[in-house]
Design an enzyme around this catalytic site. Structure first.
Site, PDB file in Angstrom:
ATOM      1  N   ALA A 282       0.932  -1.214  -0.034  1.00 33.37           N
ATOM      2  CA  ALA A 282      -0.009  -0.083   0.007  1.00 33.37           C
ATOM      3  C   ALA A 282       0.786   1.363   0.046  1.00 33.37           C
ATOM      4  CB  ALA A 282      -0.940   0.057   1.208  1.00 33.37           C
TER       5      ALA A 282
ATOM      6  N   GLY B 195       0.507  -5.415   0.579  1.00 35.91           N
ATOM      7  CA  GLY B 195      -0.462  -5.394  -0.402  1.00 35.91           C
ATOM      8  C   GLY B 195       0.188  -5.926  -1.624  1.00 35.91           C
TER       9      GLY B 195
ATOM     10  N   GLU C 293      -0.425  -9.641  -1.527  1.00 30.80           N
ATOM     11  CA  GLU C 293      -1.660  -9.906  -1.479  1.00 30.80           C
ATOM     12  C   GLU C 293      -1.986  -9.746  -3.175  1.00 30.80           C
ATOM     13  OE1 GLU C 293      -3.080  -6.827   1.148  1.00 30.80           O
ATOM     14  OE2 GLU C 293      -3.998  -8.452   2.269  1.00 30.80           O
TER      15      GLU C 293
ATOM     16  N   GLU D  99       2.928  -5.680   7.436  1.00 30.16           N
ATOM     17  CA  GLU D  99       1.584  -4.861   8.168  1.00 30.16           C
ATOM     18  C   GLU D  99       1.650  -4.708   9.551  1.00 30.16           C
ATOM     19  OE1 GLU D  99       1.384  -6.690   5.778  1.00 30.16           O
ATOM     20  OE2 GLU D  99       0.211  -6.047   4.137  1.00 30.16           O
TER      21      GLU D  99
END
Ligand code: NAD
Length: 718
Positions: free
Chosen positions: A61, A100, A103, A123
């Site tokens: 992110a 992310g 992911e 994270e």
């Protein structure tokens, strides 16, 4: 954003473009969604490869967007779009696939990694959990225990380990994008039914409850009050116990809980604070971007005691040639052995080559004649250090940087012993110096900007986070420690026990309470300093025994030292240990009796002291000193102080650091509580809120990034 191209006729290639790490900004997410639609709609395209530009897949992110209003497509529908695609999608993982980014890779049907790539879910270190299906897909792919390990620790894995765990399908030493294209062509037309991770059943090992119980215990032990690791466990639990869609709902709930918690804000602030300290500035206007470091190839360390040994190891591991000087023969041979052991253990743990041949030992200071930089680490004794600096100034070639590892002595006084005071700075390492990440670079009024820049860069090369601070007694860290320790002593006088004070501080999140730390580092260290300052007077009773220079003083630490209780090293201190050098602190009935006797002798009546008072008096006194340091221009900004406290003094990272914490509590509240305690203890000047703190509180508790505007106003206005 994301670029689209067609490769080999039938492969649609989506390239993430957002330097430096191709983070998933709104524009990148929009680009991925648009390009996926395009690839799926073009009949010639049979498969898709997703990669990142400049050899980096994706760093996750875009944390610069945190806190701002959400724009662009959200991550979750984006990963679902990819996973649901009717054409095979292959992730080409070069460099990093983090957060992310991982992911995104897990939503692809296949993953090809370069052998040097690193993957992980960091994270948790930002107070969050992987919130785009990471906690639901990873356990389905690699099983619960391995997923719990990766998600709750945030540790990165190599491509080889990722292959072993089953996260990636192939590892290549060649070009991973080319390999992914070939792979994509090879799977064209194959069924994707078995490639969508969200459709996998989550493995349920028979001892599932025990696994989660152990994971919870483990995170409780190491988290020190941080909530993210335990919440990560809960999210993985949802992957096992709920169907995928429900698990995703649970992941979203848990993510929002963390996202809106003060802890995530604190950890994100801290993340940026660590970066901010490298953009240093000094009180007299020198700056990181206008000061050029000097080249350093060869360094010397003078004094191979506790600190000198660790500094030598750090320098050698960073690739510097080192001349290590110790005048005592016995100390020298012990130091050689200890340094070798540390190098061997370091090489084993980190897989780096042994650095023995980088070090030359000598018992003569003359051996430093040809080095570029010297770090002095002899006893904390101004007279001795002055002699050493005079010698160094005479022996070293012109232009050599002379640095001291003093814990708090005046850098300028040492500089004045040399022919070139502008070449002198403090390099204040923390014990153990080869492990601790913090370096305070202390500039004196005459230190040249170039020299500050060199010391800052040396620290970075040694793997440290360097923070530039001004010259004053104790610099930043130890100066703030003084009022904190002082309050802890006063609390004992008023009725508390070391165990009680330590428990409150440990519950707050400190790795160790103040008295345990004191036992660990040795009570004699502070005693020597207080003796040198003329504070330790012959045993006396009554009020006068507890006053120095008109202010309250507690002689408790001195009295323990007079009885030979130096802490762990003597097996007795604020606690008792099973033997000298023992590590496990046990409450000591002798100490409790001693405190009672002391109170009786000095006419003090023990009272019940609650949790809140312990915390407020210790922490707010420390914080107040932090504001005074900002006011005096010793630290350039609150980030410098916070990084020093987290990395050097065990302040819990999830509370951001003392200055950030003060802002979260509310500066007006801190002022109000300090005033309250000052009224009760008018003889403790450290409880008087400093003018910068008052001014900031009066201006409505501004956000911490706005403090500098107030700090930079002329001091007369504070
Ligand atoms: P130490 O007592 O363990 O070691 C000092 C060493 O210096 C001894 O081996 C001694 O023989 C040697 N020495 C003395 N005079 C010398 C000379 N003229 N030439 C060469 N060697 C000489 O001390 P330490 O704990 O390593 O502390 C060293 C410095 O680092 C002090 O200024 C201290 O305040 C500072 N410091 C200590 C810590 C800590 O936790 N120990 C942390 C940060 C800074």
């Amino acid at each position: 954003m994301a670029l689209y191209s067609r490769v080999s006729g039938s492969v649609g290639m989506i390239t993430l473009q957002n330097p430096p790490v191709n983070a998933l900004s709104a524009a990148v997410r929009q680009g991925i969604v648009d390009m996926m639609h395009r690839a799926l709609s073009e009949p010639e395209v049979k498969s898709v490869v997703i990669c990142g530009q400049n050899g980096k897949f994706c760093g996750g992110a875009d944390i610069r967007e945190f806190g701002a209003k959400m724009t662009g497509p959200p991550l979750v529908p984006m990963v679902h779009l990819i996973e649901a695609a009717s054409k095979p999608v292959v992730a080409a993982i070069e460099g990093i696939a983090l957060g992310g980014g991982l992911e995104l890779a897990l939503s692809c049907h296949y993953r090809i990694a370069h052998s040097k790539a690193r993957l992980g879910f960091p994270e948790v270190a930002l107070g969050l959990l992987p919130g785009a299906g990471g906690t639901q897909r990873l356990p389905r792919l690699i099983g619960v225990p391995a997923a719990l390990d990766l998600i709750t620790t945030g540790r990165h894995v190599t491509a080889a380990e990722a292959r072993q765990l089953g996260i990636v399908d192939e590892v290549t030493d060649l070009n991973a994008v080319d390999a992914a294209v070939k792979f994509a062509q090879s799977v064209t037309g194959k069924s994707l039914d078995a490639r969508r991770i969200s459709t996998y059943p989550c493995p349920r090992p028979p001892d599932l409850d025990a696994i989660f119980e152990r994971a919870m215990q483990q995170v409780r032990r190491s988290a020190r009050g941080a909530i993210a690791p335990g919440t990560c466990v809960q999210a993985v639990h949802a992957a096992v116990t709920l169907p995928y869609a429900k698990g995703m709902e649970r992941e979203r709930e848990l993510f929002s809980l963390l996202f809106t918690s003060g802890q995530a804000r604190a950890l994100q602030y801290y993340f940026f604070a660590q970066r901010a300290v490298s953009r240093w500035s000094t009180a007299n206007g020198a700056r990181w971007d206008t000061s050029k470091p000097r080249p350093v190839r060869k360094a010397a360390v003078i004094g191979l005691g506790t600190m000198g040994r660790g500094i030598t190891v750090s320098l050698a591991q960073a690739g510097f040639s080192v001349v290590a000087v110790e005048t005592q023969e016995k100390q020298l041979s012990e130091a050689k052995q200890a340094v070798s052991g540390m190098l061997e253990r370091g090489a084993k743990r980190r897989g780096v080559p042994l650095a023995h041949d980088k070090i030359k030992y000598s018992c003569s200071v003359q051996a430093v004649a040809d080095v570029d930089l010297v770090i002095e680490a002899v006893f904390e004794d101004m007279a001795l250090k002055k002699t050493v600096f005079q010698q160094l100034s005479a022996i070293c070639k012109p232009g050599v940087l002379l640095c001291t590892n003093t814990s708090g002595l005046d850098i300028d006084e040492l500089a004045s012993q040399t022919q070139s005071p502008e070449l002198v700075v403090g390099m204040h390492f923390f014990a153990p110096a080869h492990v601790m990440q913090l370096l305070e670079v202390v500039y004196g009024p005459r230190s040249s900007p170039e020299v500050v820049a060199t010391a800052m860069q040396m620290g970075k090369k040694m793997g440290k986070v360097s923070v530039a601070v001004g010259n004053c007694r104790g610099f930043v860290g130890n100066r703030m420690l003084k009022p904190y320790l002082e309050q802890a002593f006063f609390l004992l006088e008023e009725g508390a026990t070391p165990e009680q004070v330590d428990q409150v501080l440990e519950e707050f999140g400190f790795a160790m309470g103040v008295f345990k730390v004191s036992d660990l580092s040795g009570l004699d260290v502070g005693w020597k300093v207080r003796k040198a300052d003329g504070l330790v007077s012959p045993a006396s009773t009554g009020t006068s025994a507890r006053i120095r220079g008109g202010s309250r003083y507690s002689p408790l630490g001195d009295l323990l030292c007079e009885r030979g209780r130096f802490g762990q090293k003597t097996g007795r201190g604020w606690y008792q240990y099973d033997k000298p050098g023992g590590r496990v602190a046990k409450p000591d009935p002798w100490l409790h009796g001693f405190l009672e006797e002391y109170r009786a002798q000095h006419g003090l009546v023990a009272r019940h002291i609650d949790h809140q008072e312990v915390l407020e008096r210790c922490l707010y006194a420390l914080i107040n000193e932090g504001f005074q340091i900002l006011q005096d221009g010793i630290a350039a900004g609150p980030e410098d102080i916070d990084v020093i406290y987290v990395l050097g003094y065990g302040w819990p990272r999830h509370r951001g650091g003392p200055m950030f914490y003060a802002g979260q509590v509310g500066l007006d509240k801190v002022v109000e509580r300090l005033e309250h305690y000052q009224q009760i203890h008018p003889d403790v000047p450290g409880l008087q809120p400093c003018s910068l703190l008052r001014k900031l509180a009066a201006s409505g508790n501004p956000a911490i990034h706005k403090w500098r505007e107030v700090i930079q106003k002329p001091r007369s206005q504070l």
